[in-house]
Structure formats: structure tokens, C-alpha cells
Write a protein that holds these residues in place. Structure first.
Motif, PDB file in Angstrom:
ATOM      1  N   LEU A   1       2.778  -1.358  -4.606  1.00 49.46           N
ATOM      2  CA  LEU A   1       3.611  -1.738  -5.716  1.00 49.46           C
ATOM      3  C   LEU A   1       3.037  -2.950  -6.248  1.00 49.46           C
ATOM      4  O   LEU A   1       2.703  -3.163  -7.580  1.00 49.46           O
ATOM      5  CB  LEU A   1       5.027  -1.411  -5.915  1.00 49.46           C
ATOM      6  CG  LEU A   1       5.533  -1.323  -7.167  1.00 49.46           C
ATOM      7  CD1 LEU A   1       5.057  -0.001  -7.906  1.00 49.46           C
ATOM      8  CD2 LEU A   1       7.141  -1.083  -7.169  1.00 49.46           C
ATOM      9  N   TYR A   2       3.425  -4.187  -5.390  1.00 48.25           N
ATOM     10  CA  TYR A   2       3.006  -5.376  -5.784  1.00 48.25           C
ATOM     11  C   TYR A   2       1.729  -5.524  -6.003  1.00 48.25           C
ATOM     12  O   TYR A   2       1.358  -6.110  -7.168  1.00 48.25           O
ATOM     13  CB  TYR A   2       3.376  -6.391  -4.655  1.00 48.25           C
ATOM     14  CG  TYR A   2       2.979  -7.784  -4.884  1.00 48.25           C
ATOM     15  CD1 TYR A   2       3.666  -8.646  -5.709  1.00 48.25           C
ATOM     16  CD2 TYR A   2       1.821  -8.337  -4.472  1.00 48.25           C
ATOM     17  CE1 TYR A   2       3.314 -10.039  -5.798  1.00 48.25           C
ATOM     18  CE2 TYR A   2       1.428  -9.584  -4.431  1.00 48.25           C
ATOM     19  CZ  TYR A   2       2.087 -10.459  -5.320  1.00 48.25           C
ATOM     20  OH  TYR A   2       1.747 -11.399  -5.546  1.00 48.25           O
TER      21      TYR A   2
ATOM     22  N   PHE B   1       5.172   0.597   0.981  1.00 52.60           N
ATOM     23  CA  PHE B   1       5.410   1.211  -0.602  1.00 52.60           C
ATOM     24  C   PHE B   1       5.466  -0.012  -1.529  1.00 52.60           C
ATOM     25  O   PHE B   1       4.747  -0.267  -2.477  1.00 52.60           O
ATOM     26  CB  PHE B   1       6.407   2.108  -0.842  1.00 52.60           C
ATOM     27  CG  PHE B   1       6.678   2.692  -2.281  1.00 52.60           C
ATOM     28  CD1 PHE B   1       6.060   4.103  -2.372  1.00 52.60           C
ATOM     29  CD2 PHE B   1       7.150   2.076  -3.323  1.00 52.60           C
ATOM     30  CE1 PHE B   1       5.835   4.818  -3.558  1.00 52.60           C
ATOM     31  CE2 PHE B   1       7.378   2.735  -4.400  1.00 52.60           C
ATOM     32  CZ  PHE B   1       6.700   4.068  -4.667  1.00 52.60           C
ATOM     33  N   CYS B   2       6.356  -1.048  -1.305  1.00 53.60           N
ATOM     34  CA  CYS B   2       6.481  -2.080  -2.121  1.00 53.60           C
ATOM     35  C   CYS B   2       5.335  -2.959  -2.205  1.00 53.60           C
ATOM     36  O   CYS B   2       4.939  -3.509  -3.129  1.00 53.60           O
ATOM     37  CB  CYS B   2       7.873  -2.902  -1.813  1.00 53.60           C
ATOM     38  SG  CYS B   2       9.090  -2.044  -1.963  1.00 53.60           S
TER      39      CYS B   2
ATOM     40  N   ILE C   1       0.715  -4.238  -9.594  1.00 54.65           N
ATOM     41  CA  ILE C   1       1.186  -5.000 -10.807  1.00 54.65           C
ATOM     42  C   ILE C   1       0.520  -6.308 -10.875  1.00 54.65           C
ATOM     43  O   ILE C   1       0.136  -6.813 -11.863  1.00 54.65           O
ATOM     44  CB  ILE C   1       2.918  -4.954 -10.827  1.00 54.65           C
ATOM     45  CG1 ILE C   1       3.676  -3.897 -10.671  1.00 54.65           C
ATOM     46  CG2 ILE C   1       3.429  -5.924 -12.015  1.00 54.65           C
ATOM     47  CD1 ILE C   1       5.045  -3.953 -10.499  1.00 54.65           C
ATOM     48  N   ALA C   2       0.386  -7.088  -9.636  1.00 57.14           N
ATOM     49  CA  ALA C   2      -0.054  -8.262  -9.604  1.00 57.14           C
ATOM     50  C   ALA C   2      -1.586  -8.439  -9.717  1.00 57.14           C
ATOM     51  O   ALA C   2      -1.831  -9.563 -10.281  1.00 57.14           O
ATOM     52  CB  ALA C   2       0.711  -9.101  -8.414  1.00 57.14           C
ATOM     53  N   LYS C   3      -2.201  -7.487  -9.270  1.00 54.58           N
ATOM     54  CA  LYS C   3      -3.638  -8.044  -9.099  1.00 54.58           C
ATOM     55  C   LYS C   3      -4.261  -7.408 -10.648  1.00 54.58           C
ATOM     56  O   LYS C   3      -3.717  -6.183 -11.309  1.00 54.58           O
ATOM     57  CB  LYS C   3      -4.214  -7.330  -8.060  1.00 54.58           C
ATOM     58  CG  LYS C   3      -3.694  -7.632  -6.613  1.00 54.58           C
ATOM     59  CD  LYS C   3      -4.332  -8.885  -6.525  1.00 54.58           C
ATOM     60  CE  LYS C   3      -3.575  -9.576  -5.297  1.00 54.58           C
ATOM     61  NZ  LYS C   3      -4.045 -10.985  -4.773  1.00 54.58           N
TER      62      LYS C   3
ATOM     63  N   VAL D   1       9.176   1.890   3.228  1.00 51.14           N
ATOM     64  CA  VAL D   1       9.792   1.224   2.101  1.00 51.14           C
ATOM     65  C   VAL D   1       8.850  -0.082   1.769  1.00 51.14           C
ATOM     66  O   VAL D   1       8.507  -0.196   0.691  1.00 51.14           O
ATOM     67  CB  VAL D   1      11.032   0.954   2.029  1.00 51.14           C
ATOM     68  CG1 VAL D   1      11.417   0.344   0.522  1.00 51.14           C
ATOM     69  CG2 VAL D   1      11.924   2.546   1.998  1.00 51.14           C
TER      70      VAL D   1
ATOM     71  N   THR E   1       6.998  11.465   9.190  1.00 50.25           N
ATOM     72  CA  THR E   1       7.898  11.004  10.102  1.00 50.25           C
ATOM     73  C   THR E   1       9.133  11.871   9.916  1.00 50.25           C
ATOM     74  O   THR E   1       9.810  11.995  11.048  1.00 50.25           O
ATOM     75  CB  THR E   1       8.224   9.772   9.742  1.00 50.25           C
ATOM     76  OG1 THR E   1       6.940   8.956   9.735  1.00 50.25           O
ATOM     77  CG2 THR E   1       9.036   8.785  10.943  1.00 50.25           C
ATOM     78  N   SER E   2       9.416  12.123   8.825  1.00 54.31           N
ATOM     79  CA  SER E   2      10.752  12.958   8.624  1.00 54.31           C
ATOM     80  C   SER E   2      10.537  14.583   9.511  1.00 54.31           C
ATOM     81  O   SER E   2      11.433  14.971   9.828  1.00 54.31           O
ATOM     82  CB  SER E   2      10.940  13.273   7.049  1.00 54.31           C
ATOM     83  OG  SER E   2      10.126  14.210   6.804  1.00 54.31           O
TER      84      SER E   2
ATOM     85  N   ASN F   1      17.299   4.037  10.768  1.00 57.14           N
ATOM     86  CA  ASN F   1      16.229   4.675  10.098  1.00 57.14           C
ATOM     87  C   ASN F   1      15.138   3.355   9.818  1.00 57.14           C
ATOM     88  O   ASN F   1      14.727   3.495   8.794  1.00 57.14           O
ATOM     89  CB  ASN F   1      16.577   5.124   8.766  1.00 57.14           C
ATOM     90  CG  ASN F   1      17.613   6.427   8.908  1.00 57.14           C
ATOM     91  OD1 ASN F   1      17.337   7.094   9.973  1.00 57.14           O
ATOM     92  ND2 ASN F   1      18.030   6.931   7.581  1.00 57.14           N
TER      93      ASN F   1
ATOM     94  N   ASP G   1      12.336   2.995  10.871  1.00 59.77           N
ATOM     95  CA  ASP G   1      10.795   3.577  10.565  1.00 59.77           C
ATOM     96  C   ASP G   1      10.772   3.841   9.285  1.00 59.77           C
ATOM     97  O   ASP G   1       9.682   3.456   8.451  1.00 59.77           O
ATOM     98  CB  ASP G   1      10.553   4.980  11.230  1.00 59.77           C
ATOM     99  CG  ASP G   1      11.300   5.208  12.393  1.00 59.77           C
ATOM    100  OD1 ASP G   1      12.688   4.714  12.612  1.00 59.77           O
ATOM    101  OD2 ASP G   1      10.646   5.824  13.463  1.00 59.77           O
ATOM    102  N   TYR G   2      11.835   4.496   8.434  1.00 60.82           N
ATOM    103  CA  TYR G   2      11.787   4.777   7.026  1.00 60.82           C
ATOM    104  C   TYR G   2      11.699   3.272   6.295  1.00 60.82           C
ATOM    105  O   TYR G   2      10.957   3.233   5.232  1.00 60.82           O
ATOM    106  CB  TYR G   2      12.918   5.493   6.428  1.00 60.82           C
ATOM    107  CG  TYR G   2      12.889   6.901   7.223  1.00 60.82           C
ATOM    108  CD1 TYR G   2      11.885   7.406   7.581  1.00 60.82           C
ATOM    109  CD2 TYR G   2      14.116   7.484   7.175  1.00 60.82           C
ATOM    110  CE1 TYR G   2      11.826   8.935   8.095  1.00 60.82           C
ATOM    111  CE2 TYR G   2      14.164   8.782   7.753  1.00 60.82           C
ATOM    112  CZ  TYR G   2      13.085   9.573   7.894  1.00 60.82           C
ATOM    113  OH  TYR G   2      13.126  10.786   8.403  1.00 60.82           O
ATOM    114  N   ALA G   3      12.471   2.486   6.691  1.00 63.18           N
ATOM    115  CA  ALA G   3      12.412   1.162   5.898  1.00 63.18           C
ATOM    116  C   ALA G   3      11.319   0.462   6.150  1.00 63.18           C
ATOM    117  O   ALA G   3      10.626  -0.081   5.031  1.00 63.18           O
ATOM    118  CB  ALA G   3      13.300   0.173   6.623  1.00 63.18           C
TER     119      ALA G   3
END
Lengths: 116, 239
Positions: free
Chosen positions: A21-22, A17-18, A25-27, A14, A50-51, A7, A9-11
């Protein structure tokens, strides 16, 4: 670990997405936070679309002469809805940022804390 | 230091997500639930039941029309909220009244000419994507965005801001509500014909009526989307 490699592609989504998220939070810049939110949304949309794909499949348009297998139309329809909602969120957030800038003269989150 | 801390936190948050996706069915697996649950029926029966050969449009405007009704209400409400936020009577800071970038740098005549030259073709393409959205790739939202981008370009080139908008304000108000209005009209028609809101008549000889209902919804979404995008752009650009 084998499942994760299958998987990959899914990774990748992720990871995307991270990244979003970074940024959120960081900016400190509110526009950059909004860009981070959009990156997170893109990761979710790409993940769900994709799914819906299938090996050797084509777009789910079943006109004359079209042969399967077809990709699942449901994720596409759901994500079309999601994209419109994301646009609405972005527009509303941008207008709020414009108003914050008009009122406070800055859109840096750390400076806004002291501006009250 | 702070950024390293955030990066570590995000990396920790990624671990459960990676574990979760590792347990999902492989993308492209024809036996995954996404293909065997309702999608199998949509592919087998969708074109006949919805009057749309493009199954994405069929799912969007027939099987899940109520969701899409909510969606056009969301984007309409977003425009209303943006107008409410940006037109608030709060005094503007005097230093912000300097002329904006848009008026400080005139648009190159080459760019203006090219945009005017291509505008009719873009408009035809947008209308085509809207009207053929039920049998080919495309649809109301996609075509609406194309038309909306065209209206934004023309506003920039012709120098039309909030003061002198491209569309007259009373007309623009009605066009911005075109999506919800089209859904309300088709929903009521479905209520009269089948007894269910947004219900589609199921008879085999009513294929044409089903297609017409889909086209009315597509037109409403497309025109409404274009007007809303132009409205958002004008509100944010200011005058």
C-alpha cells in the motif's frame, strides 16, 4: 494482544500488505505502483492459503495410503483462481503502461499530470 | 515529508487490520470454520465424487467449475484487451523506434545451447504436470505456465517476434481459446448427461468418465494458458 501473538503469521501478512500500500501511494513510477499492487495481492494470497493449513496436516491429495489430517483444499482452489486473475490484471496494466509511454514519453505519475 | 505522511497514513490503516487478524482463529486450528464447513465433506467424499484424488483440482474443476470457467474467460479476455491496447493505430513516437534491448544484445551461444538442450525435458515436465494434475501435485494452470515459459524462452533464443511467431497465427488463435472451448465442450457434455451445465455424472460406475472430463479440462487450461502467456509476451515485447 495475546490473540495477535498467536496469529503472528497473519500479522506478518498485514505488514506485507501495508508495504504494498505504501509503494502504491508514495511512488510516482507506474511500474513501481504495479509492483506494489502485486505485493498487496501476494499478502492476501498468503493470508488465505495460511488460513487453510492444519496442525500436522499434509497436502490435500487423498491417494492410496494417504492419511490425514489434510489441509483444507478450498482456500488453495480459490487462491489459484485469484493468482490467475492477478496475472491478468498485471498483463493488462503493463500493456496500458506501455501505451502511456508511447503516447506521453513518461511513466512518472507527477510528470503525466503536467503532460495533458 | 510527503513520504513520512504516507507512512503514517499506512501505519494508521494497519491498526484495524491487525485488530481484525488478532480475533481470527489460530492458523492450524482443526476446529476453525475453514476446516469444518464444506472442506470436511470435500476431504471425505471429494475423491469419489470428482474423479480427482488431488482435492484442489477436484474443487477447482468439479465443485467450483463455474468459477474456473469464469477464470479462463478472464485470462482470455485479458489477452484480447492487451492485443487491443497495444495494436492500436496511434502513431508511435519516432524516437521510440530505436532497436530494443532484445535485438541490441545478442543472446550468448552458451545460453542458447543450454535452452535448446533442456527444452524437450521442460516440455515433458510440463505435459506431465498437466496430465497428472488430478492425482498428484500440479494441474492445468501450473503445467500451462511451465509450457508458456518454455515457449517464451524458445522465442527469445530463436529470435521469433511478432513478425515470425513460433506458432502460426491461425493455430495460435485457436490454442489461446483452448481453455474456454474445453470448458464449453465439457459443460455441454454435462448438460446432456445430467441436465446441469458442467454437471458430472454421479454414478459409481462412471468414475472413468469423471476422470476423463477432468483431464479434458486440464488439457484445455494447460494448452490455453501456455498459448496465452506466449501471446502476452509477444505483444509486450513488440517486434
Amino acid at each position: 494482544m495475546a490473540g495477535l501473538w498467536g496469529n503472528i503469521d497473519y500479522a506478518a501478512f498485514v505488514v506485507l500488505f501495508c508495504i504494498g500500500l505504501y509503494i502504491i501511494i508514495a511512488k510516482q513510477n507506474l511500474i513501481k505502483k504495479l509492483l506494489g499492487l502485486n505485493i498487496m495481492e501476494t499478502a492476501v494470497f498468503a493470508f488465505i492459503v495460511t488460513s487453510g493449513m492444519v496442525d500436522g496436516g499434509t497436502a490435500p491429495i487423498v491417494g492410496a495410503g494417504a492419511t490425514g489430517p489434510f489441509a483444507s483444499p478450498l482456500p488453495h482452489a480459490l487462491i489459484l483462481t485469484g493468482i490467475v486473475v492477478a496475472v491478468s490484471i498485471t498483463a493488462l496494466a503493463l500493456s496500458l503502461i506501455i501505451e502511456i509511454y508511447r503516447q506521453c514519453g513518461t511513466i512518472e505519475a507527477d510528470e503525466l499530470k503536467g503532460a495533458e | 515529508m510527503r513520504q513520512a505522511l504516507v507512512a503514517i497514513t499506512v501505519a494508521i490503516a494497519a491498526v484495524p487490520m491487525l485488530l481484525a487478524v488478532a480475533g481470527l482463529p489460530r492458523p492450524g486450528d482443526a476446529q476453525a470454520p475453514v476446516h469444518t464447513h464444506v472442506a470436511a465433506r470435500y476431504v471425505a467424499e471429494g475423491a469419489r465424487e470428482t474423479g480427482a484424488e488431488n482435492l484442489v483440482t477436484g474443487v477447482l474443476l468439479n465443485y467450483r467449475a463455474l468459477d474456473t470457467f469464469g477464470e479462463v474467460m478472464i485470462i482470455f479476455t485479458a489477452l484480447a484487451a492487451v492485443m487491443a491496447v497495444l495494436s492500436s493505430a496511434a502513431p508511435r513516437r519516432p524516437e521510440d523506434d530505436a532497436p530494443g534491448i532484445a535485438s541490441a544484445i545478442p543472446i550468448s551461444p552458451v545460453v542458447a545451447f543450454i535452452i535448446r538442450l533442456t527444452a524437450p525435458f521442460i516440455a515433458v515436465f510440463g505435459a506431465f504436470v498437466i496430465l497428472k494434475g488430478h492425482v498428484s501435485p500440479g494441474g492445468g494452470f501450473q503445467g500451462g505456465v511451465i509450457l508458456g515459459a518454455l515457449l517464451m524462452l524458445l522465442s527469445l533464443v530463436l529470435g521469433r517476434g511478432l513478425e515470425r511467431p513460433l506458432l502460426p497465427v491461425p493455430l495460435a488463435r485457436w490454442l489461446q481459446a483452448a481453455g474456454p472451448l474445453a470448458f464449453a465442450a465439457v459443460g455441454m457434455l454435462g448438460l446432456a448427461l445430467t441436465g446441469a451445465l458442467l454437471g458430472y455424472p454421479a454414478g459409481p460406475d462412471q468414475q472413468l468418465l469423471r476422470e476423463l472430463m477432468v483431464i479434458v479440462l486440464e488439457l484445455g487450461i494447460g494448452i490455453g494458458g501456455a498459448a496465452i502467456i506466449l501471446g502476452l509476451f509477444l505483444e509486450m515485447r513488440g517486434d
